[in-house]
Design an enzyme around this catalytic site. Structure first.
Site, PDB file in Angstrom:
ATOM      1  N   TYR B  14      -2.256 -10.491   1.476  1.00 12.70           N
ATOM      2  CA  TYR B  14      -2.126  -8.788   1.252  1.00 12.70           C
ATOM      3  C   TYR B  14      -0.858  -9.046   0.063  1.00 12.70           C
ATOM      4  CZ  TYR B  14      -1.273  -3.967   2.218  1.00 12.70           C
ATOM      5  OH  TYR B  14      -1.578  -2.604   2.242  1.00 12.70           O
ATOM      6  N   ASP B  38      -2.841   5.496   5.044  1.00 12.11           N
ATOM      7  CA  ASP B  38      -1.415   4.904   4.341  1.00 12.11           C
ATOM      8  C   ASP B  38      -0.848   6.221   3.742  1.00 12.11           C
ATOM      9  OD1 ASP B  38       0.620   3.614   3.100  1.00 12.11           O
ATOM     10  OD2 ASP B  38      -0.546   2.179   2.367  1.00 12.11           O
ATOM     11  N   ASP B  94      10.498   1.406   2.872  1.00  9.33           N
ATOM     12  CA  ASP B  94      10.400   0.520   4.013  1.00  9.33           C
ATOM     13  C   ASP B  94       9.352   1.007   4.847  1.00  9.33           C
ATOM     14  OD1 ASP B  94      13.211  -1.002   3.779  1.00  9.33           O
ATOM     15  OD2 ASP B  94      14.029   0.873   3.685  1.00  9.33           O
ATOM     16  N   ASP B  97       3.330  -2.110   8.784  1.00  7.17           N
ATOM     17  CA  ASP B  97       1.922  -1.953   8.706  1.00  7.17           C
ATOM     18  C   ASP B  97       1.330  -2.616  10.075  1.00  7.17           C
ATOM     19  OD1 ASP B  97       1.704  -0.771   6.289  1.00  7.17           O
ATOM     20  OD2 ASP B  97       0.635  -2.410   5.382  1.00  7.17           O
TER      21      ASP B  97
END
Lengths: 122, 122
Positions: B14, B38, B94, B97
């Site tokens: 990723y 997201d 910052d 995930d």
């Protein structure tokens, strides 16, 4: 809604409570019916009494928390990376926690993400 | 079940995909009906087509991902802290995930935790 500043302060209090070895200081951060899933995949501790018992035991290991980088805040949730250090040098667990907050600023659910690959020196 | 090693490799792919600016490399990590939220609190992108569009746009900003510390793995979920850098010096986000994996090693849901307090230099 709980503000980002309030959420960051709650995380700082959580870390400080471990430093002091003060389980009541942690319990005070949680809602009465909060859930603690630590680590994710294990049965949650539900409610103040179970949460107090869990943190009392955790602190008896001498675990101290050290934040790694800033607390991330999205909506009603704070996410933070940290490592747990112990009296034995080299013994460490790397963890990411999620704290979801209710409107009164108390944590309603906590999830801790770590596994065997995140434990060193045991 | 997806192994911790497979999950860590998916996270590394990723990051690498952003470095290369290759949205297809990201899409290949996700299940066909995966969801991408997201940041957390915004409507999710559902399925490969929506996910491809989202990452194509994200990569056009020149965003590069830099892992901050080890990937944490708990059960079927990988959690990782990173910061996003851009061409403009000092501009940074910052983020933490979560990638939840299906049994075939594909990501079935992704959630990104960050908010205004995690954005610098914009």
């Amino acid at each position: 809604m709980t503000s980002p500043d309030q959420m960051v302060r709650a995380v700082q209090s959580y870390v400080e409570a471990f430093d002091k070895g003060d389980p009541e200081m942690v319990v005070a951060l949680f809602a009465a019916d909060a859930t603690v899933e630590d680590p994710v995949g294990t049965p949650p501790h539900v409610g103040h009494e179970a949460i107090r018992a869990f943190y009392t035991k955790s602190m008896q290991t001498g675990a101290k928390l050290h934040l790694d980088g800033p607390v991330r805040v999205a909506g009603d949730t704070a996410a933070f990376a940290f490592h747990v250090g112990f009296a034995k040098p080299g013994m460490q667990v790397d963890v990411i926690d999620l704290f979801r907050f209710g409107p009164d600023g108390k944590v309603v659910s906590m999830q801790a993400f770590f596994g065997p690959t995140n434990m060193k020196g045991f």
